[in-house]
Design a protein around this motif. Sequence first.
Motif, PDB file in Angstrom:
ATOM      1  N   PRO A 189       7.456  21.054  -6.381  1.00 39.01           N
ATOM      2  CA  PRO A 189       8.597  21.775  -5.791  1.00 39.01           C
ATOM      3  C   PRO A 189       8.203  22.580  -4.559  1.00 39.01           C
ATOM      4  O   PRO A 189       9.046  22.942  -3.759  1.00 39.01           O
ATOM      5  N   PHE A 190       6.928  22.861  -4.402  1.00 37.86           N
ATOM      6  CA  PHE A 190       6.450  23.628  -3.251  1.00 37.86           C
ATOM      7  C   PHE A 190       6.033  22.729  -2.099  1.00 37.86           C
ATOM      8  O   PHE A 190       5.559  23.205  -1.080  1.00 37.86           O
ATOM      9  N   GLY A 191       6.157  21.401  -2.269  1.00 35.67           N
ATOM     10  CA  GLY A 191       5.871  20.469  -1.194  1.00 35.67           C
ATOM     11  C   GLY A 191       4.468  19.886  -1.200  1.00 35.67           C
ATOM     12  O   GLY A 191       4.125  19.118  -0.313  1.00 35.67           O
ATOM     13  N   TYR A 192       3.650  20.217  -2.179  1.00 38.76           N
ATOM     14  CA  TYR A 192       2.295  19.686  -2.237  1.00 38.76           C
ATOM     15  C   TYR A 192       2.292  18.336  -2.930  1.00 38.76           C
ATOM     16  O   TYR A 192       3.016  18.127  -3.896  1.00 38.76           O
ATOM     17  N   LYS A 193       1.454  17.425  -2.438  1.00 38.19           N
ATOM     18  CA  LYS A 193       1.330  16.120  -3.079  1.00 38.19           C
ATOM     19  C   LYS A 193       0.162  16.165  -4.048  1.00 38.19           C
ATOM     20  O   LYS A 193      -0.926  16.631  -3.707  1.00 38.19           O
ATOM     21  N   MET A 194       0.424  15.695  -5.271  1.00 35.83           N
ATOM     22  CA  MET A 194      -0.603  15.671  -6.305  1.00 35.83           C
ATOM     23  C   MET A 194      -0.568  14.319  -6.992  1.00 35.83           C
ATOM     24  O   MET A 194       0.470  13.658  -7.001  1.00 35.83           O
ATOM     25  N   LYS A 195      -1.678  13.928  -7.583  1.00 30.63           N
ATOM     26  CA  LYS A 195      -1.675  12.710  -8.382  1.00 30.63           C
ATOM     27  C   LYS A 195      -0.777  12.934  -9.589  1.00 30.63           C
ATOM     28  O   LYS A 195      -0.681  14.038 -10.104  1.00 30.63           O
ATOM     29  N   LYS A 196      -0.124  11.880 -10.045  1.00 29.16           N
ATOM     30  CA  LYS A 196       0.838  12.022 -11.145  1.00 29.16           C
ATOM     31  C   LYS A 196       0.190  12.526 -12.429  1.00 29.16           C
ATOM     32  O   LYS A 196       0.820  13.206 -13.211  1.00 29.16           O
ATOM     33  N   ASP A 197      -1.042  12.191 -12.675  1.00 29.86           N
ATOM     34  CA  ASP A 197      -1.697  12.604 -13.913  1.00 29.86           C
ATOM     35  C   ASP A 197      -2.470  13.903 -13.764  1.00 29.86           C
ATOM     36  O   ASP A 197      -3.159  14.329 -14.684  1.00 29.86           O
ATOM     37  N   HIS A 198      -2.403  14.536 -12.602  1.00 26.88           N
ATOM     38  CA  HIS A 198      -3.164  15.760 -12.358  1.00 26.88           C
ATOM     39  C   HIS A 198      -2.211  16.953 -12.327  1.00 26.88           C
ATOM     40  O   HIS A 198      -1.139  16.891 -11.742  1.00 26.88           O
ATOM     41  N   VAL A 225       0.841  -1.202   0.000  1.00 27.02           N
ATOM     42  CA  VAL A 225       0.000   0.000   0.000  1.00 27.02           C
ATOM     43  C   VAL A 225       0.875   1.249   0.000  1.00 27.02           C
ATOM     44  O   VAL A 225       0.607   2.208  -0.740  1.00 27.02           O
ATOM     45  N   GLN A 226       1.934   1.270   0.806  1.00 31.50           N
ATOM     46  CA  GLN A 226       2.827   2.423   0.839  1.00 31.50           C
ATOM     47  C   GLN A 226       3.520   2.627  -0.508  1.00 31.50           C
ATOM     48  O   GLN A 226       3.656   3.758  -0.974  1.00 31.50           O
ATOM     49  N   TYR A 227       3.945   1.549  -1.136  1.00 36.36           N
ATOM     50  CA  TYR A 227       4.584   1.649  -2.452  1.00 36.36           C
ATOM     51  C   TYR A 227       3.594   2.197  -3.472  1.00 36.36           C
ATOM     52  O   TYR A 227       3.932   3.072  -4.273  1.00 36.36           O
ATOM     53  N   TYR A 228       2.360   1.711  -3.444  1.00 38.25           N
ATOM     54  CA  TYR A 228       1.339   2.175  -4.384  1.00 38.25           C
ATOM     55  C   TYR A 228       1.064   3.662  -4.179  1.00 38.25           C
ATOM     56  O   TYR A 228       0.972   4.419  -5.142  1.00 38.25           O
ATOM     57  N   LYS A 229       0.960   4.088  -2.923  1.00 31.32           N
ATOM     58  CA  LYS A 229       0.718   5.505  -2.645  1.00 31.32           C
ATOM     59  C   LYS A 229       1.856   6.365  -3.176  1.00 31.32           C
ATOM     60  O   LYS A 229       1.634   7.433  -3.729  1.00 31.32           O
ATOM     61  N   LYS A 230       3.086   5.886  -2.984  1.00 37.64           N
ATOM     62  CA  LYS A 230       4.246   6.673  -3.397  1.00 37.64           C
ATOM     63  C   LYS A 230       4.347   6.776  -4.913  1.00 37.64           C
ATOM     64  O   LYS A 230       4.761   7.796  -5.447  1.00 37.64           O
ATOM     65  N   THR A 231       3.965   5.728  -5.632  1.00 40.17           N
ATOM     66  CA  THR A 231       4.096   5.746  -7.086  1.00 40.17           C
ATOM     67  C   THR A 231       2.939   6.467  -7.773  1.00 40.17           C
ATOM     68  O   THR A 231       3.072   6.831  -8.931  1.00 40.17           O
TER      69      THR A 231
END
Length: 117
Positions: free
Chosen positions: A38-47, A26-32
């Motif tokens: 660059p500002f530290g925000y987490k976004m989906k890779k396709d978004h 689950v952690q690997y899936y979340k990370k990938t």
Amino acid sequence: MKNSTLKFLLLISLILNISFLGAAGVQYYKKTTYWTSPFGYKMKKDHFLFEELSLRPDQMKTMRETATKFRTVIDKKRQAIATKRKELITLMRQDNPDRNAIAAVISEELNRCAVVS
């Protein structure tokens, strides 16, 4: 010990191992599936943030291509920084740290950053 006790302990061990593997998956899936900006925000890779704007399709395509290239460059720079950080930590953790080697790594990185700017 009885045979049934050993079977019970084996079952508990298997359940524990499977739960650890599941948590790691689950952690690997979340990370990938997420990218850190660059500002530290987490976004989906396709978004992309610009998708929330009212852009024409050709503008959207151009922005997507540019943002994808930008993310690739940023990821390479992050990997380079992580490598340098590990190198510095290794040098500083030695029993007798070589100050000249540490200064050389730092100055090398500073010179590389000055050339890029």
